[in-house]
Scaffold this active site. Structure first.
Site, PDB file in Angstrom:
ATOM      1  N   ASP A   1      -0.069  -2.840  -2.299  1.00  0.00           N
ATOM      2  CA  ASP A   1       0.877  -2.644  -1.207  1.00  0.00           C
ATOM      3  C   ASP A   1       0.710  -1.200  -0.761  1.00  0.00           C
ATOM      4  OD1 ASP A   1       3.051  -2.144   0.421  1.00  0.00           O
ATOM      5  OD2 ASP A   1       4.584  -2.698  -1.046  1.00  0.00           O
TER       6      ASP A   1
ATOM      7  N   LYS B   1       0.575   5.814   7.631  1.00  0.00           N
ATOM      8  CA  LYS B   1       0.425   4.420   8.054  1.00  0.00           C
ATOM      9  C   LYS B   1       0.859   4.229   9.512  1.00  0.00           C
ATOM     10  CE  LYS B   1       1.769  -0.182   6.330  1.00  0.00           C
ATOM     11  NZ  LYS B   1       2.566  -0.849   5.286  1.00  0.00           N
TER      12      LYS B   1
ATOM     13  N   GLU C   1       2.071  -8.565   4.915  1.00  0.00           N
ATOM     14  CA  GLU C   1       3.114  -8.230   3.933  1.00  0.00           C
ATOM     15  C   GLU C   1       4.139  -9.353   3.743  1.00  0.00           C
ATOM     16  OE1 GLU C   1       4.533  -4.431   5.322  1.00  0.00           O
ATOM     17  OE2 GLU C   1       2.639  -3.469   4.805  1.00  0.00           O
TER      18      GLU C   1
END
Ligand code: ADP
Ligand code: MG
Length: 616
Positions: free
Chosen positions: A15, A77, A176
């Site tokens: 993750d 990100k 996700e």
């Protein structure tokens, strides 16, 4: 002597979060998070390029954020796979410097170094990899890496590049919410609809997933790219600073060390309030003085905290309602509610969501570990250890290329299950053309100017031929990660050109949503605009085809004259940019003249020429 047992290939799930990153591995039935030496599962996604030359990643880097604001990179990100133009407001809110590099791609400027977001993400991934290796006592070379469902092609590709830079082979990019659903045992074996509510440190995402026959389809996404646990911290920071001021403290809140300590205290206060009815903070900030002016004791009750964050929580619920609506569903049609992200540990968040959806969210998996755990399940499948699970995803927006006149021909339609590929044949529009420009677009609209250009390239080395003769096979291939590759080949001659698609920039989730809405709103106008282009292309092709046919066929002069007259009339309409209806009438007139000619030489020649044109 017996040979050592062959180790099963190790593939971890990662993750790669905006705030925190972590890895997990699945062994047998159970998946577990790979913790660092102190037993901590989460690695802050923060990199500090310390003035002393060290590159520090993780918890220590997070602690340096305020003392070295211009050298400590967080939330990278937000930048990955996007252009500086897209990031405009985002960039201005960051304390470190972001400049425009090649192709308007962002570069983080640290001293005289300009680093790509991919390179910085790679440093975070390296830390995750090292932590995983230390926990496993074995090297880790392969991984499944997760991204938000709304990440587009460029953002997925950039994430893959970051993994490669970190020395990891990324076997799959996984959404996700899909990963989180997997962690909660929603594995595709049962059809249903899941709402995945992900409230992290700096971002909020809600996704509605539809699971049919093992296929995970993202029906809709909504959220807020600037809403998360950091905002809750900030509310407490304000509260603490206000108490300091009231107590007449000499500690200066502008001092980065003071502010860093207050921030850390606020976060720990918030975390304690998730399990306790009230929490007390004891801070001693006055490093130099002896008057005790930096000491503060402050008690905050959960009720006070909840009152402060309630409006922010309400904003997330508004997004939930929007996502459900965009998915074309009613809230009572949701089968499962899945919680993701550290901030869903806050009881108020759970209560409010449960009250809205009317169903208890799944608990039992740590919300900040769920995405990594789910990714590790997929990793295990890809490693070949579990063949019971087949996971599929779909692409969010249609992909196509620009054709004559600015229309977009879609090769891969939105919601296609990936991996997928499609080949279409095209041709040239001009005699003797030896190269063609191919522009790749993403979006639902009919015209290129209303879609998003993902990249363009040139196919060179086509032998000179009359227009319409070269046959160019264009192949779109979307791999299992949702990454697009486009290839073009001239099939008649076998000439193949090396072609590369360079994604120019990414799309934000809001833009994807907006593009969808636009396509619905403008469907009628688009249809007409598209029709106008098609008619024009057809008329131009007819003019060219008829002229060619006239040269081939030997017709009596009066017939030649009649045909030429109709061609001239059509050319005149084209030159005058006539409306679609007039052009259509002109085409019909020309067809009548050519069709009425006794021996069908010319009409069959025209038909043949036209058919070749249409292959474009
Ligand atoms: P991301 O997906 O953005 O990387 P995470 O899912 O790791 O983020 O969530 C990080 C956020 O969760 C931080 O703001 C952190 O303070 C918050 N958080 C973690 N544990 C708790 C808790 N027990 N109660 C409230 N907030 C928490
Ligand atoms: Mg997350």
């Amino acid at each position: 002597m017996s040979s050592p047992p062959t180790p099963t290939p190790l593939v971890v799930g990662i993750d790669l979060g905006t705030t925190n990153s972590l890895a997990a591995v699945r062994a047998g039935k159970g998946a577990r998070v790979l913790r660092d030496r102190d037993g901590e599962p989460l690695i802050p996604s923060v990199v500090c390029f310390h003035p002393d030359g060290r590159t520090i990643v993780g918890r220590e880097a997070k602690a340096l954020r305020l003392s070295h604001p211009d050298r400590t990179v967080f939330s990278v990100k937000r930048l990955i796979g996007r252009s500086v133009r897209d990031l405009d407001a985002e960039v201005r809110s960051l304390p470190y410097r972001v400049v425009a590099g090649e192709r308007d791609l962002p570069r983080v400027q640290i001293g005289d170094r300009a680093l790509s977001p991919e390179a910085i993400s790679a440093l975070v991934l390296q830390e995750v990899k090292a932590t995983a290796e230390q926990a496993l006592g074995a090297p880790v070379q392969k991984a499944v890496v997760t991204v938000p469902a709304w990440f587009d092609d460029a953002q997925r590709q950039a994430t893959k590049d970051a993994a490669a830079l970190a020395g990891l082979e990324c076997l799959r990019i996984l959404n996700e919410p899909t990963a989180a659903a997997l962690a909660y045992g929603i594995d595709g074996s049962k059809d249903g609809t899941a709402l995945v509510y992900d409230l992290g440190g700096g971002t909020f995402d809600v996704s509605i997933l539809r699971i049919d026959d093992g296929v995970f389809r993202v029906l809709s996404t909504a959220g807020d790219t600037h809403l998360g646990g950091d905002d809750f911290d900030n509310l407490l920071v304000d509260r603490i600073l206000a108490s300091f001021a009231k107590a007449g403290s000499s500690a200066r809140p502008s001092d980065p060390y003071v502010l860093q300590a207050v921030r850390a205290a606020a976060e720990s206060l918030k975390i304690r309030l998730s399990t306790e009815g009230s929490a007390t903070l004891d801070l001693d900030l006055d490093l130099d003085s002896t008057d005790g002016g930096g000491r503060l004791s402050l008690t905050v009750t959960r009720a006070e905290f909840e009152a402060a964050i309630a409006p922010l929580v309400q904003r997330t619920l508004d997004c939930v309602q929007r996502a459900v609506k965009d998915a074309g569903l009613r809230i009572d049609q949701i089968d499962d509610v899945v919680l993701v992200g550290g901030s869903t540990r806050i009881p108020l968040v759970r209560e409010r969501l449960e009250a809205l959806v009317g169903r208890k969210p799944h608990t039992g998996v740590d919300p900040d570990l769920a995405v990594a755990l789910g990714a590790s399940i997929q990793a295990d499948v890809l490693a070949g250890n579990d063949r019971s699970l087949l996971l599929l995803d779909v692409i969010p927006l249609s992909l196509g290329i620009e054709t004559l006149g600015g229309a977009v021909q879609k090769l891969i339609l939105r919601n296609s299950t990936i991996p997928t590929s499609r080949t279409e044949e095209f041709s040239t529009g001009v005699d003797g053309q030896t190269s063609v420009d191919l522009a790749i677009y993403q979006g639902e609209r009919e015209l290129a100017r209303d879609c998003r250009q993902l990249g363009r390239f040139k196919l060179r080395g086509i032998p000179a031929m009359p227009a319409g003769l070269p046959r160019i096979a264009v192949t779109f291939l979307v791999d299992a990660d949702g990454v697009l590759r486009v290839n073009a080949r001239e099939t008649r001659t076998g000439v193949e050109a090396g072609i590369q698609v360079v994604p120019s920039y990414g799309l934000s989730r809001d833009e994807v949503r907006q593009m969808m809405l636009d396509s619905i709103e403008n469907a009628q106008a688009d249809y007409l605009a598209r029709e106008a282009i098609d008619v024009r292309n057809k008329a131009e092709a007819m003019v060219r085809g008829t002229q060619k046919a006239l040269q081939m066929a030997e017709l009596p002069p009066d017939q030649t004259y009649a045909v030429q007259k109709a061609v001239k009339a059509l050319q005149k309409l084209l030159a005058a940019n006539a409306e679609a209806a007039a052009l259509k009438a002109g085409c019909d007139d020309l067809t009548k003249v050519t069709a009425s000619i006794a021996d069908d030489v010319i009409s069959s020649a025209v038909t043949k020429a036209l058919r070749e044109e249409e292959q474009r």
